[in-house]
Design a protein around this motif. Sequence first.
Motif, PDB file in Angstrom:
ATOM      1  N   PRO A  71      17.578  38.882  32.539  1.00  0.00           N
ATOM      2  CA  PRO A  71      18.930  37.605  32.688  1.00  0.00           C
ATOM      3  C   PRO A  71      18.127  37.715  34.044  1.00  0.00           C
ATOM      4  O   PRO A  71      17.082  37.392  34.713  1.00  0.00           O
ATOM      5  N   ALA A  72      18.328  36.442  33.954  1.00  0.00           N
ATOM      6  CA  ALA A  72      17.812  35.249  35.007  1.00  0.00           C
ATOM      7  C   ALA A  72      18.596  35.328  37.010  1.00  0.00           C
ATOM      8  O   ALA A  72      17.638  35.997  37.399  1.00  0.00           O
ATOM      9  N   ASP A  73      19.483  36.858  36.907  1.00  0.00           N
ATOM     10  CA  ASP A  73      19.276  36.983  38.086  1.00  0.00           C
ATOM     11  C   ASP A  73      18.209  38.391  38.514  1.00  0.00           C
ATOM     12  O   ASP A  73      19.106  39.317  39.247  1.00  0.00           O
ATOM     13  N   GLN A  74      17.714  38.982  37.242  1.00  0.00           N
ATOM     14  CA  GLN A  74      17.296  39.601  37.768  1.00  0.00           C
ATOM     15  C   GLN A  74      15.433  39.485  37.783  1.00  0.00           C
ATOM     16  O   GLN A  74      14.473  40.448  37.592  1.00  0.00           O
ATOM     17  N   ARG A  75      15.278  38.493  37.622  1.00  0.00           N
ATOM     18  CA  ARG A  75      13.970  37.278  37.774  1.00  0.00           C
ATOM     19  C   ARG A  75      13.498  37.411  39.273  1.00  0.00           C
ATOM     20  O   ARG A  75      14.308  37.486  40.150  1.00  0.00           O
ATOM     21  N   GLY A  76      12.459  37.399  40.010  1.00  0.00           N
ATOM     22  CA  GLY A  76      12.134  37.084  41.080  1.00  0.00           C
ATOM     23  C   GLY A  76      11.108  37.990  41.636  1.00  0.00           C
ATOM     24  O   GLY A  76      10.589  37.250  42.318  1.00  0.00           O
TER      25      GLY A  76
END
Length: 563
Positions: A499-504
């Motif tokens: 999910p986008a909120d677990q990337r980076g």
Amino acid sequence: MTSTVPTAVQHTDAQPPITMFGPDFPYAYDDFLAHPAGLGQVPATEHGTEVAVIGGGLSGVVAAYELMKMGLKPVLYEADRIGGRLRTVGFEGCDPGLSAEMGAMRFPPSSTALQHYVDLVGLTTRPFPNPLAPGTPSTVVDLKGESHYAETIDDLPQVYRDVMDAWNACLEEGADFAAMNRAMRERDVPKIREIWARLVEQLDNQTFYGFLCASEAFRSFRHREIFGQVGFGTGGWDTDFPNSILEILRVVYSEADDHHRGIVEGSQQLPLRLWERAPEKIVHWPQGTSLASLHEGGHRPAVTRLNRTAGNGITVTDASGSIRTYRAAIFTAQSWMLLSKIACDDRLFPIDHWTAIERTHYMESSKLFVPVDRPFWLDKDEVTGRDAMSMTLTDRMTRGTYLLDDGPDRPAVICLSYTWCDDSLKWLPLSANERMEVMLNSLGEIYPNVDIRSHIIGDPVTVSWENEPYFMGAFKANLPGHYRYQRRLFTHFMQDRLPADQRGIFLAGDDISWTAGWAEGAVQTALNAVWGVMHHFGGASDAANPGPGDVYDEIAPVELPED
């Protein structure tokens, strides 16, 4: 061969060199690094973007160096000193040329990505005096009060050669050693994957000791006991007996435990020189830019808190109280720091990755070094004609004693003891001087006519990595059943399916690699994370030099069922 008990296949100089690039993820990191196209690029709009790099060991410094070359701005956080487990220390009041390697001290030629950086910063290497290595004048094996002096394995009693033959047979019968070693040497990826997929499924739940016991060649307890105490390459491996046999196979397939070399200038010089080095090819930044120049005033201090914040940011709080938010971060420090020293937001990683971090198993390790006036061990005994003292393997408290010199008329260093796991814990309550006294007494039983103490010219230096506050262990070693956990951690740099909120935020470092305990793994996972950050910012590798993420689907580690 350098091994006390050699591996099953003898090689000639005409054969291609092997590399520690598999078998789990057979990607040629050395070719990736050597390619003139470089590792890739990010869009010009991202140039100068800050990326947090947490941990100043080899993995963190390599990652920061390569991000800087792409035009990004790494911001490095380090709680202690640059180097991590590459820690070289001197002896107070002694010749400044004398040093001790408290962490990594010997590196196999199969560490080809590591060697890229060793060459890049102009470091030199020389053979490390492992037991029975060609450059080791002599070795003494002392078991159950009986000592054997040897310059080659043929000088040892027949039982040691029987153990060697048993290990060779065990590897061949239980792990297709010759076929895998050949496939890795030839970089035959389909063959590597064919063999390894079968072995992972068969052996994930097997201990090293259980693997030995399952072999008819090791039906003798005496042979298993000798093998544990004397072992192969670096010495006894009984402290590894509870670990997964897959951990051991990765080592022997890639010859990681053979032909070792030490770094003459000290292993810590590798990350220190990379920190100061200005690359010839660099994007965005002016010529002459280095990591040191980007960190005017030094690296940032220890990280105390990590949070997910609005806009999928990674917010880092450090020991000075400074709070900064980044669009990407690489975490290279010891994994357990995320559970203890750093207050973490649960949303940093998927829950199954947290489980993998919690299950990570670390091996303890202790060393103690003393400076001496000269390499007196090369003196010849008037009666026997043998060296006065030798590289020593024993079942006594010292376990492994290494003799390190820089010429016959120069001060030298003895590693009186290098131990792991339970053997390391035995030293933990003792001070450096108390440890030295026990070690000298033990060695005095082996060498009653050698006055080691009379040659010591300075105080001992020691380390117990399990007691180091930012490490809590020497290196990861998976237990049976941990393959799935390791796969989750190693593959974390592939984030498109998250999910986008677990990337980076990207995991890297020795703990994350398939070859923990070897600096090569720290380098490889750093390069994975660099690719991940580049991809995260919309960048790409050159088509002529695909990165690890570009070929991931073709060589992804074997996936075992979860149910």
